[in-house]
Design an enzyme around this catalytic site. Structure first.
Site, PDB file in Angstrom:
ATOM      1  N   SER A  81       1.162  -1.164  -0.210  1.00  0.00           N
ATOM      2  CA  SER A  81       0.208  -0.557   0.241  1.00  0.00           C
ATOM      3  C   SER A  81       0.929   1.366  -0.404  1.00  0.00           C
ATOM      4  O   SER A  81       2.011   1.268   0.422  1.00  0.00           O
ATOM      5  CB  SER A  81      -0.778   0.169   0.823  1.00  0.00           C
TER       6      SER A  81
ATOM      7  N   TYR B 146     -11.298   3.457 -16.179  1.00  0.00           N
ATOM      8  CA  TYR B 146     -10.558   4.270 -15.096  1.00  0.00           C
ATOM      9  C   TYR B 146     -12.064   4.610 -14.829  1.00  0.00           C
ATOM     10  O   TYR B 146     -12.838   4.949 -13.918  1.00  0.00           O
ATOM     11  CB  TYR B 146      -9.395   4.869 -14.736  1.00  0.00           C
TER      12      TYR B 146
ATOM     13  N   ALA C  54      -4.631  -2.768  -4.988  1.00  0.00           N
ATOM     14  CA  ALA C  54      -5.798  -1.539  -5.574  1.00  0.00           C
ATOM     15  C   ALA C  54      -5.596  -1.356  -7.016  1.00  0.00           C
ATOM     16  O   ALA C  54      -6.276  -1.027  -8.344  1.00  0.00           O
ATOM     17  CB  ALA C  54      -5.569  -0.492  -5.115  1.00  0.00           C
TER      18      ALA C  54
ATOM     19  N   VAL D  13     -14.340   4.277   5.737  1.00  0.00           N
ATOM     20  CA  VAL D  13     -14.672   5.342   5.796  1.00  0.00           C
ATOM     21  C   VAL D  13     -16.348   5.821   5.152  1.00  0.00           C
ATOM     22  O   VAL D  13     -16.665   7.207   5.022  1.00  0.00           O
ATOM     23  CB  VAL D  13     -14.451   6.227   5.090  1.00  0.00           C
TER      24      VAL D  13
ATOM     25  N   LYS E 283       1.855  -1.260  -8.655  1.00  0.00           N
ATOM     26  CA  LYS E 283       1.176  -2.208  -8.752  1.00  0.00           C
ATOM     27  C   LYS E 283       0.690  -3.306  -7.470  1.00  0.00           C
ATOM     28  O   LYS E 283       1.442  -2.820  -6.594  1.00  0.00           O
ATOM     29  CB  LYS E 283       2.158  -3.307  -9.485  1.00  0.00           C
ATOM     30  N   THR E 284       0.013  -1.709  -6.915  1.00  0.00           N
ATOM     31  CA  THR E 284      -1.126  -2.541  -5.246  1.00  0.00           C
ATOM     32  C   THR E 284      -2.269  -3.869  -5.182  1.00  0.00           C
ATOM     33  O   THR E 284      -2.295  -3.633  -6.555  1.00  0.00           O
ATOM     34  CB  THR E 284      -1.084  -1.033  -4.233  1.00  0.00           C
TER      35      THR E 284
ATOM     36  N   LYS F  15     -11.944  11.045  -8.751  1.00  0.00           N
ATOM     37  CA  LYS F  15     -10.637  11.956  -8.726  1.00  0.00           C
ATOM     38  C   LYS F  15     -10.610  12.527  -9.321  1.00  0.00           C
ATOM     39  O   LYS F  15     -10.331  14.156  -8.100  1.00  0.00           O
ATOM     40  CB  LYS F  15      -9.221  10.698  -9.457  1.00  0.00           C
TER      41      LYS F  15
ATOM     42  N   GLN G 180      -9.080  -0.903   6.854  1.00  0.00           N
ATOM     43  CA  GLN G 180     -10.724  -0.853   6.938  1.00  0.00           C
ATOM     44  C   GLN G 180     -11.700  -1.463   6.979  1.00  0.00           C
ATOM     45  O   GLN G 180     -12.848  -1.019   7.445  1.00  0.00           O
ATOM     46  CB  GLN G 180     -10.991  -1.327   5.323  1.00  0.00           C
TER      47      GLN G 180
HETATM   48  P1  NAD Z   1      -4.105  -0.624  -1.660  1.00  0.00           P
HETATM   49  O1  NAD Z   1      -4.925  -1.172  -2.480  1.00  0.00           O
HETATM   50  O2  NAD Z   1      -2.976  -0.856  -0.736  1.00  0.00           O
HETATM   51  O3  NAD Z   1      -5.001   0.823  -0.956  1.00  0.00           O
HETATM   52  C1  NAD Z   1      -5.891   1.376  -0.989  1.00  0.00           C
HETATM   53  C2  NAD Z   1      -6.906   1.666   0.301  1.00  0.00           C
HETATM   54  O4  NAD Z   1      -8.671   1.696   0.504  1.00  0.00           O
HETATM   55  C3  NAD Z   1      -6.988  -0.034   1.074  1.00  0.00           C
HETATM   56  O5  NAD Z   1      -6.194   0.561   2.391  1.00  0.00           O
HETATM   57  C4  NAD Z   1      -8.494  -0.709   1.482  1.00  0.00           C
HETATM   58  O6  NAD Z   1      -8.758  -0.515   2.709  1.00  0.00           O
HETATM   59  C5  NAD Z   1      -8.785   1.816   1.521  1.00  0.00           C
HETATM   60  N1  NAD Z   1      -9.993   1.051   1.215  1.00  0.00           N
HETATM   61  C6  NAD Z   1     -11.385   0.425   0.292  1.00  0.00           C
HETATM   62  N2  NAD Z   1     -12.595   1.049   1.261  1.00  0.00           N
HETATM   63  C7  NAD Z   1     -12.550   1.811   2.283  1.00  0.00           C
HETATM   64  C8  NAD Z   1     -13.626   2.411   3.200  1.00  0.00           C
HETATM   65  N3  NAD Z   1     -15.080   1.823   3.295  1.00  0.00           N
HETATM   66  N4  NAD Z   1     -12.990   2.274   4.181  1.00  0.00           N
HETATM   67  C9  NAD Z   1     -12.107   2.450   4.391  1.00  0.00           C
HETATM   68  N5  NAD Z   1     -10.430   2.214   3.725  1.00  0.00           N
HETATM   69  C10 NAD Z   1     -11.388   1.645   2.035  1.00  0.00           C
HETATM   70  O7  NAD Z   1      -4.041   0.500  -2.706  1.00  0.00           O
HETATM   71  P2  NAD Z   1      -3.165   1.758  -3.822  1.00  0.00           P
HETATM   72  O8  NAD Z   1      -2.008   1.801  -4.568  1.00  0.00           O
HETATM   73  O9  NAD Z   1      -1.858   2.253  -2.182  1.00  0.00           O
HETATM   74  O10 NAD Z   1      -3.946   2.963  -3.210  1.00  0.00           O
HETATM   75  C11 NAD Z   1      -3.888   4.561  -2.020  1.00  0.00           C
HETATM   76  C12 NAD Z   1      -4.589   5.142  -3.296  1.00  0.00           C
HETATM   77  O11 NAD Z   1      -3.839   5.451  -4.568  1.00  0.00           O
HETATM   78  C13 NAD Z   1      -5.988   4.790  -3.657  1.00  0.00           C
HETATM   79  O12 NAD Z   1      -6.607   6.609  -3.757  1.00  0.00           O
HETATM   80  C14 NAD Z   1      -5.913   5.446  -5.088  1.00  0.00           C
HETATM   81  O13 NAD Z   1      -6.205   5.670  -6.325  1.00  0.00           O
HETATM   82  C15 NAD Z   1      -4.146   6.113  -5.224  1.00  0.00           C
HETATM   83  N6  NAD Z   1      -3.740   6.061  -6.507  1.00  0.00           N
HETATM   84  C16 NAD Z   1      -3.107   4.180  -6.923  1.00  0.00           C
HETATM   85  C17 NAD Z   1      -2.497   4.175  -7.490  1.00  0.00           C
HETATM   86  C18 NAD Z   1      -1.496   2.994  -8.268  1.00  0.00           C
HETATM   87  O14 NAD Z   1      -1.318   2.760  -9.159  1.00  0.00           O
HETATM   88  N7  NAD Z   1      -1.741   2.143  -7.357  1.00  0.00           N
HETATM   89  C19 NAD Z   1      -2.616   5.285  -8.621  1.00  0.00           C
HETATM   90  C20 NAD Z   1      -2.796   6.448  -7.843  1.00  0.00           C
HETATM   91  C21 NAD Z   1      -3.222   6.816  -7.352  1.00  0.00           C
HETATM   92  C1  IMJ Z   2      -7.897   1.367 -12.049  1.00  0.00           C
HETATM   93  C2  IMJ Z   2      -8.708   0.724 -12.818  1.00  0.00           C
HETATM   94  C3  IMJ Z   2      -8.216   0.951 -13.806  1.00  0.00           C
HETATM   95  C4  IMJ Z   2      -7.370   1.466 -14.712  1.00  0.00           C
HETATM   96  C5  IMJ Z   2      -6.677   1.828 -13.594  1.00  0.00           C
HETATM   97  C6  IMJ Z   2      -6.500   1.535 -12.110  1.00  0.00           C
HETATM   98  N1  IMJ Z   2      -5.189   2.297 -13.997  1.00  0.00           N
HETATM   99  C7  IMJ Z   2      -4.685   2.482 -12.710  1.00  0.00           C
HETATM  100  C8  IMJ Z   2      -5.122   1.846 -11.442  1.00  0.00           C
HETATM  101  C9  IMJ Z   2      -4.511   2.346 -15.371  1.00  0.00           C
HETATM  102  C10 IMJ Z   2      -2.771   3.159 -12.442  1.00  0.00           C
HETATM  103  C11 IMJ Z   2      -5.282   2.629 -10.174  1.00  0.00           C
HETATM  104  N2  IMJ Z   2      -5.750   3.388  -9.657  1.00  0.00           N
HETATM  105  C12 IMJ Z   2      -5.204   4.864  -9.869  1.00  0.00           C
HETATM  106  C13 IMJ Z   2      -7.056   3.500  -8.698  1.00  0.00           C
HETATM  107  O1  IMJ Z   2      -6.755   4.429  -8.362  1.00  0.00           O
HETATM  108  C14 IMJ Z   2      -7.696   2.087  -8.449  1.00  0.00           C
HETATM  109  C15 IMJ Z   2      -8.191   2.134  -7.942  1.00  0.00           C
HETATM  110  C16 IMJ Z   2      -9.517   1.090  -8.079  1.00  0.00           C
HETATM  111  C17 IMJ Z   2      -9.058   0.064  -8.117  1.00  0.00           C
HETATM  112  C18 IMJ Z   2     -10.166  -1.457  -7.493  1.00  0.00           C
HETATM  113  C19 IMJ Z   2     -10.040  -2.672  -8.195  1.00  0.00           C
HETATM  114  C20 IMJ Z   2     -10.818  -4.012  -7.508  1.00  0.00           C
HETATM  115  C21 IMJ Z   2     -12.209  -3.654  -6.874  1.00  0.00           C
HETATM  116  N3  IMJ Z   2     -12.386  -1.939  -6.944  1.00  0.00           N
HETATM  117  C22 IMJ Z   2     -11.474  -0.650  -7.119  1.00  0.00           C
HETATM  118  N4  IMJ Z   2     -11.425   0.211  -7.450  1.00  0.00           N
HETATM  119  C23 IMJ Z   2     -10.901   1.302  -7.066  1.00  0.00           C
HETATM  120  O2  IMJ Z   2     -12.647  -3.767  -7.229  1.00  0.00           O
END
Ligand code: NAD
Ligand code: IMJ
Length: 255
Positions: A17, A155, A195, A64, A192-193, A162, A38
């Site tokens: 994360s 997305y 999410a 949340v 690669k997390t 967002k 969560q």
């Molecule tokens: P992650 O899955 O580790 O983190 C997402 C978190 O959201 C998890 O800890 C999950 O438990 C929490 N969450 C979801 N629903 C919830 C709820 N109802 N109550 C409390 N918590 C809740 O993945 P990440 O990539 O670390 O994502 C963190 C942030 O970074 C997100 O806002 C994501 O959109 C943003 N982000 C991710 C990427 C990416 O490529 N991974 C890129 C840009 C932005």
């Molecule tokens: C998420 C979806 C589609 C394209 C995406 C992503 N790309 C990236 C992400 C190109 C980088 C990751 N990202 C930036 C996010 O904010 C992800 C949010 C997310 C991911 C999931 C996966 C599983 C699910 N619901 C989700 N909701 C939000 O069931």
């Protein structure tokens, strides 16, 4: 950079994360952090991660989407910390059905759910966090993605969420600025997390990012965490309402 400061971090699910990278960096910079998770399914692993940080790291359950859960979590933070210097919001979720196919197919329920978890939650935690930051030059950040500004395939509803999150950063910055509280966002490149798990062609997305970004590399959670330290520390005391891209320069490119 954060010596003696106390912070609350939302969004640790596992060691990958972004929130966990920020927690480690903040702790290494001298901060004491509290983590929220969560639900109890994630509690065990979050407590194990927290135990690797020096000192006491309160771990608090918080969904949340529920005001009762938010109020209870902030009550607990008040008891444990008394006050707060910084807050990190790293939370997003949309229903899987809405993250493929055409955006026009988005359901009313799916739209509301994504906005509730991914957008409104920042406003909900910012208000409660600000109440614990009175007179302390507080700072808050959230995490966003370029899908707020440009169309990224699949997305979809998250891009719209967002975009509203980034607008929230500006309105919150204007609202809380007079109380000395700064509000900013980091727009991270793809990492690669959890999410990103199950997103079709994610390896292709990473490959494309690497080839196109001026720095010719993928974004690492540790790079995002270091910029987070900057935005949470007095080094950025003149910055609020901003969205900083931590993406190796990807977003500046026209092709
Ligand atoms: P992650 O899955 O580790 O983190 C997402 C978190 O959201 C998890 O800890 C999950 O438990 C929490 N969450 C979801 N629903 C919830 C709820 N109802 N109550 C409390 N918590 C809740 O993945 P990440 O990539 O670390 O994502 C963190 C942030 O970074 C997100 O806002 C994501 O959109 C943003 N982000 C991710 C990427 C990416 O490529 N991974 C890129 C840009 C932005
Ligand atoms: C998420 C979806 C589609 C394209 C995406 C992503 N790309 C990236 C992400 C190109 C980088 C990751 N990202 C930036 C996010 O904010 C992800 C949010 C997310 C991911 C999931 C996966 C599983 C699910 N619901 C989700 N909701 C939000 O069931």
């Amino acid at each position: 950079m954060l010596q003696g400061k106390r912070g609350l971090i939302f969004g640790v699910a596992n060691k990958r994360s972004i929130a966990w990278a920020i927690a480690k960096a903040a702790s290494a910079s001298g901060a004491q952090v509290a983590l929220t998770y969560q639900n109890e399914r994630l509690g065990e692993s979050v407590r194990e991660l927290a135990a690797t940080l020096p000192g006491e790291t309160p771990c608090i359950e918080c969904d949340v989407t529920h005001d009762v859960s938010l109020d209870a979590a902030f009550d607990e933070v008040k008891i444990r910390f008394g006050s707060l210097d910084f807050l990190v919001h790293s939370v997003a979720f949309a229903r899987k059905e809405e993250l493929s196919g055409g955006y026009s197919q988005t359901s009313r329920e799916g739209f509301h759910f994504a906005q509730d978890v991914s957008t409104y939650s920042f406003t909900a935690v910012a208000r409660r966090g600000a109440a614990l930051m009175e007179g302390r030059a507080g700072a808050m950040i959230t995490l966003t993605y370029i899908g707020a500004e440009r169309v990224i395939p699949n997305y979809n509803v998250m891009g719209v969420a967002k975009a509203a999150l980034e607008a929230s950063v500006r309105y919150l910055a204007a609202d809380l600025g007079p109380r000395g509280i700064r509000v900013n966002a980091i727009s991270a490149g793809p990492i690669k997390t959890l999410a990103a798990a199950g997103i079709g062609d994610f390896s292709q997305i990473l490959e494309h990012h690497k080839n196109k970004a001026p720095l010719r590399k993928n974004t690492e959670a540790e790079e995002v965490a270091d910029s987070a330290l900057f935005l949470l520390s007095p080094l950025s005391r003149g910055i609020t309402g901003e969205v900083i891209h931590v993406d190796g320069g990807y977003s500046i490119m026209g092709t």
